[in-house]
Design a protein around this motif. Structure first.
Motif, PDB file in Angstrom:
ATOM      1  N   ASP A 268       0.824  -1.206   0.000  1.00 55.89           N
ATOM      2  CA  ASP A 268       0.000   0.000   0.000  1.00 55.89           C
ATOM      3  C   ASP A 268       0.858   1.257   0.000  1.00 55.89           C
ATOM      4  O   ASP A 268       0.452   2.300  -0.518  1.00 55.89           O
ATOM      5  N   PHE A 269       2.048   1.161   0.603  1.00 54.04           N
ATOM      6  CA  PHE A 269       2.956   2.309   0.575  1.00 54.04           C
ATOM      7  C   PHE A 269       3.305   2.674  -0.864  1.00 54.04           C
ATOM      8  O   PHE A 269       3.318   3.861  -1.230  1.00 54.04           O
ATOM      9  N   LEU A 270       3.576   1.674  -1.694  1.00 57.61           N
ATOM     10  CA  LEU A 270       3.941   1.951  -3.081  1.00 57.61           C
ATOM     11  C   LEU A 270       2.795   2.646  -3.801  1.00 57.61           C
ATOM     12  O   LEU A 270       3.002   3.611  -4.545  1.00 57.61           O
ATOM     13  N   ARG A 271       1.585   2.167  -3.580  1.00 56.57           N
ATOM     14  CA  ARG A 271       0.434   2.779  -4.245  1.00 56.57           C
ATOM     15  C   ARG A 271       0.231   4.212  -3.764  1.00 56.57           C
ATOM     16  O   ARG A 271      -0.056   5.114  -4.557  1.00 56.57           O
ATOM     17  N   GLU A 272       0.409   4.442  -2.461  1.00 55.56           N
ATOM     18  CA  GLU A 272       0.257   5.799  -1.937  1.00 55.56           C
ATOM     19  C   GLU A 272       1.332   6.718  -2.499  1.00 55.56           C
ATOM     20  O   GLU A 272       1.058   7.868  -2.871  1.00 55.56           O
ATOM     21  N   LEU A 273       2.564   6.205  -2.596  1.00 51.85           N
ATOM     22  CA  LEU A 273       3.641   7.020  -3.165  1.00 51.85           C
ATOM     23  C   LEU A 273       3.293   7.450  -4.577  1.00 51.85           C
ATOM     24  O   LEU A 273       3.426   8.629  -4.934  1.00 51.85           O
ATOM     25  N   ALA A 274       2.832   6.511  -5.401  1.00 47.03           N
ATOM     26  CA  ALA A 274       2.512   6.837  -6.793  1.00 47.03           C
ATOM     27  C   ALA A 274       1.379   7.852  -6.870  1.00 47.03           C
ATOM     28  O   ALA A 274       1.436   8.810  -7.655  1.00 47.03           O
ATOM     29  N   LEU A 301       1.477  -2.680 -12.250  1.00 42.32           N
ATOM     30  CA  LEU A 301       1.846  -2.025 -13.501  1.00 42.32           C
ATOM     31  C   LEU A 301       0.650  -1.622 -14.345  1.00 42.32           C
ATOM     32  O   LEU A 301       0.822  -1.222 -15.497  1.00 42.32           O
ATOM     33  N   LEU A 302      -0.534  -1.700 -13.799  1.00 40.78           N
ATOM     34  CA  LEU A 302      -1.719  -1.293 -14.550  1.00 40.78           C
ATOM     35  C   LEU A 302      -2.634  -0.503 -13.630  1.00 40.78           C
ATOM     36  O   LEU A 302      -3.186  -1.046 -12.669  1.00 40.78           O
ATOM     37  N   GLY A 303      -2.742   0.792 -13.871  1.00 43.93           N
ATOM     38  CA  GLY A 303      -3.646   1.631 -13.105  1.00 43.93           C
ATOM     39  C   GLY A 303      -3.190   1.960 -11.705  1.00 43.93           C
ATOM     40  O   GLY A 303      -3.981   2.464 -10.902  1.00 43.93           O
ATOM     41  N   GLN A 304      -1.924   1.700 -11.383  1.00 45.08           N
ATOM     42  CA  GLN A 304      -1.419   1.979 -10.037  1.00 45.08           C
ATOM     43  C   GLN A 304      -0.421   3.137 -10.014  1.00 45.08           C
ATOM     44  O   GLN A 304       0.154   3.434  -8.977  1.00 45.08           O
ATOM     45  N   GLY A 305      -0.170   3.756 -11.166  1.00 45.71           N
ATOM     46  CA  GLY A 305       0.727   4.895 -11.213  1.00 45.71           C
ATOM     47  C   GLY A 305       2.167   4.559 -11.545  1.00 45.71           C
ATOM     48  O   GLY A 305       3.010   5.461 -11.611  1.00 45.71           O
ATOM     49  N   PHE A 306       2.465   3.261 -11.750  1.00 46.45           N
ATOM     50  CA  PHE A 306       3.814   2.859 -12.113  1.00 46.45           C
ATOM     51  C   PHE A 306       3.872   2.571 -13.605  1.00 46.45           C
ATOM     52  O   PHE A 306       2.989   1.931 -14.164  1.00 46.45           O
ATOM     53  N   THR A 307       4.934   3.040 -14.242  1.00 46.46           N
ATOM     54  CA  THR A 307       5.031   2.979 -15.695  1.00 46.46           C
ATOM     55  C   THR A 307       5.549   1.640 -16.182  1.00 46.46           C
ATOM     56  O   THR A 307       5.085   1.124 -17.202  1.00 46.46           O
ATOM     57  N   ALA A 308       6.544   1.084 -15.481  1.00 45.26           N
ATOM     58  CA  ALA A 308       7.214  -0.113 -15.995  1.00 45.26           C
ATOM     59  C   ALA A 308       7.986  -0.796 -14.879  1.00 45.26           C
ATOM     60  O   ALA A 308       8.110  -0.266 -13.771  1.00 45.26           O
ATOM     61  N   GLN A 309       8.513  -1.976 -15.205  1.00 47.87           N
ATOM     62  CA  GLN A 309       9.363  -2.738 -14.292  1.00 47.87           C
ATOM     63  C   GLN A 309      10.579  -3.254 -15.046  1.00 47.87           C
ATOM     64  O   GLN A 309      10.486  -3.635 -16.210  1.00 47.87           O
ATOM     65  N   SER A 366       0.903 -11.620 -16.795  1.00 42.09           N
ATOM     66  CA  SER A 366       1.318 -10.316 -17.302  1.00 42.09           C
ATOM     67  C   SER A 366       1.014 -10.114 -18.779  1.00 42.09           C
ATOM     68  O   SER A 366       1.382  -9.074 -19.344  1.00 42.09           O
ATOM     69  N   ALA A 367       0.347 -11.072 -19.426  1.00 41.27           N
ATOM     70  CA  ALA A 367       0.126 -10.970 -20.872  1.00 41.27           C
ATOM     71  C   ALA A 367      -0.754  -9.785 -21.249  1.00 41.27           C
ATOM     72  O   ALA A 367      -0.731  -9.341 -22.401  1.00 41.27           O
ATOM     73  N   HIS A 368      -1.523  -9.274 -20.300  1.00 39.93           N
ATOM     74  CA  HIS A 368      -2.413  -8.147 -20.595  1.00 39.93           C
ATOM     75  C   HIS A 368      -1.672  -6.809 -20.630  1.00 39.93           C
ATOM     76  O   HIS A 368      -2.246  -5.799 -21.033  1.00 39.93           O
ATOM     77  N   LEU A 369      -0.419  -6.788 -20.216  1.00 40.41           N
ATOM     78  CA  LEU A 369       0.332  -5.534 -20.148  1.00 40.41           C
ATOM     79  C   LEU A 369       0.971  -5.219 -21.498  1.00 40.41           C
ATOM     80  O   LEU A 369       1.366  -6.124 -22.237  1.00 40.41           O
ATOM     81  N   PRO A 370       1.129  -3.935 -21.825  1.00 40.74           N
ATOM     82  CA  PRO A 370       1.783  -3.578 -23.083  1.00 40.74           C
ATOM     83  C   PRO A 370       3.283  -3.849 -23.002  1.00 40.74           C
ATOM     84  O   PRO A 370       3.860  -3.881 -21.907  1.00 40.74           O
ATOM     85  N   PRO A 371       3.955  -4.035 -24.137  1.00 41.96           N
ATOM     86  CA  PRO A 371       5.408  -4.239 -24.106  1.00 41.96           C
ATOM     87  C   PRO A 371       6.155  -3.127 -23.390  1.00 41.96           C
ATOM     88  O   PRO A 371       7.193  -3.364 -22.759  1.00 41.96           O
ATOM     89  N   SER A 372       5.645  -1.896 -23.446  1.00 39.52           N
ATOM     90  CA  SER A 372       6.323  -0.764 -22.812  1.00 39.52           C
ATOM     91  C   SER A 372       6.330  -0.840 -21.294  1.00 39.52           C
ATOM     92  O   SER A 372       6.996  -0.033 -20.641  1.00 39.52           O
ATOM     93  N   ALA A 373       5.616  -1.799 -20.719  1.00 38.04           N
ATOM     94  CA  ALA A 373       5.612  -1.961 -19.262  1.00 38.04           C
ATOM     95  C   ALA A 373       6.872  -2.669 -18.764  1.00 38.04           C
ATOM     96  O   ALA A 373       7.017  -2.863 -17.556  1.00 38.04           O
ATOM     97  N   PHE A 374       7.765  -3.031 -19.687  1.00 40.14           N
ATOM     98  CA  PHE A 374       8.947  -3.811 -19.312  1.00 40.14           C
ATOM     99  C   PHE A 374      10.209  -3.142 -19.828  1.00 40.14           C
ATOM    100  O   PHE A 374      10.287  -2.749 -20.985  1.00 40.14           O
ATOM    101  N   VAL A 375      11.188  -3.009 -18.928  1.00 45.12           N
ATOM    102  CA  VAL A 375      12.503  -2.489 -19.285  1.00 45.12           C
ATOM    103  C   VAL A 375      13.426  -3.676 -19.515  1.00 45.12           C
ATOM    104  O   VAL A 375      13.585  -4.527 -18.643  1.00 45.12           O
ATOM    105  N   LEU A 376      14.022  -3.732 -20.723  1.00 41.65           N
ATOM    106  CA  LEU A 376      14.918  -4.812 -21.100  1.00 41.65           C
ATOM    107  C   LEU A 376      16.367  -4.365 -21.002  1.00 41.65           C
ATOM    108  O   LEU A 376      16.678  -3.194 -21.221  1.00 41.65           O
TER     109      LEU A 376
END
Length: 593
Positions: A268-274, A301-309, A366-376
């Motif tokens: 919950d801390f992460l969600r509050e931070l975002a 990574l979906l609707g929580q304010g975080f862009t990618a992992q 994670s198949a529902h996430l866009p490719p941009s949600a992942f840093v390679l």
């Protein structure tokens, strides 16, 4: 009234209009707290509800101070904005308006344009040396630099993850204004700037919170670094959220990479931070929050304010295929690395709830996430620095196979990350380095060497003794990339490859990345696969990768325009074969509907 001061939450010293400073410390275990100024004078702080101590004093920017607690402790401000010398020195009151921004209208860039370049400020030679390299990075095709952690650490050198004062940029790198100049200069070159922040633990030297705010920690949740930080408490949450806002608002960073959030038990801390970050930052600024999370929690990574992992799964699978290594965390990828890599390209994570080597489920679908949600990445500070001898991939892998993997990295629709020096195949290692002394130095040295006792190459004590001493200055010196080498012929070939691939990414792919979705990936053989993605305009990006030593039949494929191949393979392609150690990239036309 307070000076408009980004990150000026309740913690720490805040400069006020008229030249006074407000000091606030959360010290619920203390009976009395005073502000001790450089002349030795002590000003008692007033106790307030909830364990707070506050004072407003007639002092301004540049004032040196400490907190004196119960006449038994003299400590720096845990929310110090700057230190004089080191973590054990006095804290400094900072004027947030002292630096005059040259590019105040910078608003960032959209995430799909991101090409990250991770670097260590100390190993790069300091802020000014980085500023001098910005034109070359922009010309290469980099669009964002990511600084390893800057939070004040003990000693003069540290790889960054031993920080103890998360509001204060490391004094040995320069004053706050020098860091702002770096950020400002990057913006002038069209580059975003990201900062790696560590909110899951404190370093082993210089953190005194447990002495007067034991409620900051919880003993029932041990971590590799000691008792876990207790994010159930709002004072603790505010401490770190205000730190995040400081970097984003006062220093104008374009985003944060949050280190090892799997070690933060209270999600919950992460969600509050975002939520609070996005609410506080100007609506027209592009701010990106990126996670490192071994839990593979796709739900963040979906609707929580975080862009990618950061996607460690891709790295680990590719590393096994490129090197054959299967010890440590690579053991989870040794049996079917090609299938796991294909799953990453098609669905995001390789582990989406399956059992890991630790015997516990890991990951979420994670198949529902866009490719941009992942840093390679093929390399980063962890994947090099966590090795006993800090070898880079260029010293471990076949060069042609590495060219093929680099093609995948830079032309796949995920967000690519390079590690400093990777672009010209730097030969210098990147080692784990610190500047501890006495018993702590010996504990770190021994712990580092014993960490590798289970690895075949280091089972003998004599071999472990050869692992570089983290505290030796020579270990740090060996970790500094030699950019002068980039002009040598063998290094220049690598630099030309990265430049060519990034030019293609900018020209052919970046405009089409919004709306991209994966169409699946198939295993063609051991070390070989084909992956496809539908781009935003309907065209299909197809990458065929063969990291093995033999040719493989390709089977039927749709007509397409060849965008790039990592080496000449026209004969094999005409014969319907995928040549060994090759990546080839195509654009298929959009379906006619």
């Amino acid at each position: 009234m307070s000076v408009p001061h980004a990150g000026a939450g309740r913690h720490g010293a805040v400069l006020l209009e008229g030249g006074n400073t407000r000091f606030s410390l959360w010290a619920p275990d203390a009976q009395t707290v005073s502000v001790e100024l450089e002349d030795g004078a002590r000003w008692p702080m007033r106790g307030a509800a909830g364990g707070w101590f506050v004072a407003e004093l007639p002092c301004g920017a540049g004032t040196r101070y400490r907190y004196a607690i119960d006449d038994r402790l003299r400590v720096p401000d845990p929310a110090s904005r700057a230190q004089l010398g080191d973590v054990h020195g006095p804290s400094l009151v900072v004027d947030p308006r002292a630096y005059r921004w040259r590019y105040p209208d910078w608003r960032g860039q959209p995430w799909h344009r991101t090409v990250l370049y991770e670097l260590h400020v100390g190993a790069m030679g300091g802020y000014q040396r980085i500023i001098e390299r910005l034109p070359a990075l922009a010309e290469l095709g980099i669009t964002a630099i990511e600084l390893m952690p800057l939070a004040e650490f003990p000693g003069a050198r540290n790889w960054g993850y031993d920080g103890v004062l998360p509001y204060a940029p490391e004094a040995s790198y320069g004053p706050p204004e020098a860091l702002k100049e770096l950020v400002d200069s990057a913006h002038g070159h069209g580059l975003m700037v990201f900062l790696d922040v560590v909110y899951n633990h404190f370093g082993p030297d210089g953190n005194f919170l447990g002495e007067y705010a034991s409620a900051f920690f919880r003993a029932d949740r041990p971590t590799p670094w000691g008792d876990a930080i207790d994010f159930r408490r709002q004072e603790v949450r505010d401490f770190f959220i205000d730190s995040a806002l400081l970097w984003l608002q006062e220093y104008r960073f374009d985003g944060l990479r949050l280190d090892a959030v799997h070690a933060i038990h209270d999600k919950d801390f992460l969600r509050e931070l975002a939520v609070r970050v996005h609410a506080a930052v100007e609506a027209d600024r592009q701010i990106h929050l990126v996670l490192e999370n071994d839990d593979n929690a796709a739900s963040l990574l979906l609707g929580q304010g975080f862009t990618a992992q950061w996607n460690d799964d891709v790295h680990h699978a590719l590393h096994v295929l490129l090197t054959g290594e299967a010890e440590g965390y690579y053991a989870d990828y040794q049996d079917e690395p090609t299938r796991l890599l294909a799953r990453c390209l098609a669905e995001g994570f390789a582990y989406q709830g399956e059992m890991s080597r630790r015997g516990v489920p890991r990951g979420e679908p994670s198949a529902h996430l866009p490719p941009s949600a992942f840093v390679l990445f093929l390399q980063n500070h962890d994947q090099i620095g966590n090795r006993a001898c800090g070898e880079r991939l260029s010293a471990l892998a076949d060069a042609e196979a590495l060219r093929a993997a680099t093609t995948l990295l830079l032309l796949a629709p995920m967000i690519p990350l390079l590690f400093m020096g990777e672009e010209f195949a730097a030969r210098q290692p990147f080692l784990y380095f610190t500047d501890h002394h006495g018993e702590l130095a010996e504990a770190v040295r021994s712990g580092r060497r014993n960490e590798f006792a289970a690895f075949a190459a280091f089972r003998d004590p004599a071999s472990r003794a050869a692992i570089p001493d983290p505290n030796a200055e020579a270990t740090f010196a060996a970790s500094r990339p030699d950019f002068a080498c980039a002009a040598a012929p063998d290094h220049a070939q690598w630099l030309a490859l990265y430049r060519q691939l990034l030019q293609l990414r900018h020209a052919e792919l970046m405009p089409l990345l919004p709306g991209t979705c994966a169409l699946g990936a198939e295993v063609l053989g051991a070390g070989a696969l084909r992956a496809r993605w539908r781009l935003g305009d309907g065209q299909v990006l197809r990458i065929e990768l063969n990291l093995a030593a033999g040719e493989l039949p390709l089977g039927a494929a749709r007509p397409a325009r060849l965008l790039f191949e990592s080496r000449e393979a026209d004969v094999a392609r005409r014969a319907g074969l995928l040549a060994p150690r090759l990546a080839q990239v195509f654009l298929e036309p959009a379906d006619e509907r």
